[in-house]
Design a protein around this motif. Structure first.
Motif, short mmCIF file in Angstrom:
data_model
loop_
_atom_site.label_atom_id
_atom_site.label_comp_id
_atom_site.label_asym_id
_atom_site.label_seq_id
_atom_site.Cartn_x
_atom_site.Cartn_y
_atom_site.Cartn_z
N ALA A 4 -35.77 49.28 74.61
CA ALA A 4 -37.02 48.75 74.06
C ALA A 4 -37.41 49.41 72.75
O ALA A 4 -38.29 48.90 72.05
N ASP A 5 -36.77 50.53 72.41
CA ASP A 5 -37.10 51.20 71.14
C ASP A 5 -36.03 50.96 70.08
O ASP A 5 -36.02 51.62 69.04
N THR A 6 -35.15 50.00 70.30
CA THR A 6 -34.17 49.58 69.30
C THR A 6 -34.34 48.08 69.11
O THR A 6 -33.82 47.25 69.88
N ILE A 7 -35.11 47.72 68.08
CA ILE A 7 -35.60 46.35 67.91
C ILE A 7 -35.87 46.06 66.44
O ILE A 7 -35.85 46.97 65.61
N VAL A 8 -36.15 44.80 66.16
CA VAL A 8 -36.77 44.41 64.89
C VAL A 8 -38.16 43.86 65.21
O VAL A 8 -38.31 42.94 66.01
N VAL A 9 -39.18 44.47 64.60
CA VAL A 9 -40.56 44.00 64.73
C VAL A 9 -40.87 43.16 63.50
O VAL A 9 -40.63 43.59 62.36
N LEU A 10 -41.37 41.95 63.72
CA LEU A 10 -41.56 41.04 62.59
C LEU A 10 -42.95 40.41 62.60
O LEU A 10 -43.63 40.37 63.64
N PHE A 59 -30.54 40.09 58.24
CA PHE A 59 -31.23 41.34 58.53
C PHE A 59 -31.39 41.56 60.03
O PHE A 59 -31.19 42.67 60.54
N ILE A 60 -31.77 40.51 60.76
CA ILE A 60 -32.06 40.72 62.18
C ILE A 60 -30.79 40.83 63.02
O ILE A 60 -30.82 41.40 64.11
N GLN A 61 -29.67 40.28 62.54
CA GLN A 61 -28.39 40.38 63.25
C GLN A 61 -28.59 40.05 64.73
O GLN A 61 -29.12 39.00 65.07
N ASP A 62 -28.16 40.93 65.61
CA ASP A 62 -28.28 40.68 67.05
C ASP A 62 -29.38 41.50 67.70
O ASP A 62 -29.40 41.67 68.92
N TYR A 63 -30.30 42.04 66.90
CA TYR A 63 -31.37 42.86 67.45
C TYR A 63 -32.33 42.02 68.28
O TYR A 63 -32.59 40.85 67.97
N ASN A 64 -32.89 42.62 69.32
CA ASN A 64 -34.02 42.01 70.00
C ASN A 64 -35.25 42.09 69.11
O ASN A 64 -35.33 42.97 68.23
N LEU A 65 -36.20 41.20 69.32
CA LEU A 65 -37.30 41.00 68.40
C LEU A 65 -38.64 41.18 69.10
O LEU A 65 -38.80 40.79 70.27
N VAL A 66 -39.59 41.74 68.38
CA VAL A 66 -40.95 41.94 68.89
C VAL A 66 -41.94 41.48 67.83
O VAL A 66 -41.73 41.69 66.63
N ALA A 67 -43.01 40.83 68.28
CA ALA A 67 -44.11 40.49 67.38
C ALA A 67 -45.40 40.56 68.18
O ALA A 67 -45.40 40.52 69.40
N PHE A 91 -36.93 37.75 72.48
CA PHE A 91 -38.27 38.12 72.02
C PHE A 91 -39.05 38.84 73.11
O PHE A 91 -38.89 38.55 74.30
N SER A 92 -39.92 39.74 72.69
CA SER A 92 -40.97 40.26 73.55
C SER A 92 -42.24 40.36 72.72
O SER A 92 -42.20 40.34 71.49
N CYS A 93 -43.38 40.47 73.41
CA CYS A 93 -44.68 40.37 72.74
C CYS A 93 -45.49 41.64 72.94
O CYS A 93 -45.79 42.02 74.08
#
Length: 207
Positions: free
Chosen positions: A4-10, A83-91, A116-118
């Motif tokens: 959960a601490d290896t992500i892209v936040v957008l 940029f986001i590649q295969d990272y999980n995403l958070v917003a 995605f997670s929120c």
């Protein structure tokens, strides 16, 4: 297992509320985290091919003059897909940002593999005593220093990163969970608020 601490936040700034109504992205900001450390950032204005309203200009501080000089949505989103590649995403309020990400990438036949997670849904469950769960309120509630302008994409992403890490820190401190998997946050967001404490206790016991 994805953490959960290896992500892209957008975060997107947009011409309105829904791509289904023809609204477009006008700015993307993102922060890439690895093991809780910021390793990269992405920020770009993008020209949606039409004017934004006075309300949006006032709300975001992004003017039509600024957008006229920006690259097209297609050019920016092509770079962002790399940029986001295969990272999980958070917003924060991820359903909004996911709709725009999906819509803009579909226009250029690009996609992504991450999930995605929120942070808004997670904060509602972990910080139940907060006055509300708007990003600015959570920044104050968790004592995060803040000096920038909300409603600009990169700044909102930076603040969302800090709130997300506070959420993970609270789960670790209260329930003894470290190396929290991304999937746990996805499950947490679907667990009723009244059941969260017992659910997290069970996760801590089984870890």
């Amino acid at each position: 297992m994805a953490q959960a601490d290896t992500i892209v936040v957008l975060d997107f700034e947009t011409t309105g509320l829904s791509p289904d109504n023809g609204d477009r992205a006008i700015e993307i900001g993102a922060v890439k985290l690895e093991r809780g450390e910021v390793v990269d950032r992405f920020q770009a204005l993008m020209n949606p091919g039409r004017s934004v309203t006075a309300f949006i200009e006032d709300y975001t501080g992004i003017s039509n003059t600024m957008l006229a000089e920006a690259d097209s949505c297609a050019e920016v989103m092509d770079r962002f897909a790399d940029f986001i590649q295969d990272y999980n995403l958070v917003a924060h309020n991820a359903s909004f940002d996911q709709r725009f990400l999906d819509a803009e990438l579909s226009r250029i036949s690009r996609s992504y593999n991450g999930q995605f997670s929120c942070s808004l849904l997670a904060a509602r469950r972990v910080f139940q005593q907060a006055p509300n769960h708007k990003l600015g309120t959570l920044v104050n509630y968790t004592n995060i220093p803040s000096s920038g302008d909300f409603h600009r994409a990169l700044y909102d992403s930076e603040m969302t990163v800090k709130v997300w890490l506070k959420i993970l820190e609270a789960i670790e401190q209260q329930y003894g969970l470290s190396d929290i998997p991304f999937s746990l946050l996805q499950k947490l967001n679907k667990t009723p608020k009244k059941s969260i404490h017992q659910w997290l206790l069970r996760q801590g016991e089984s870890a």
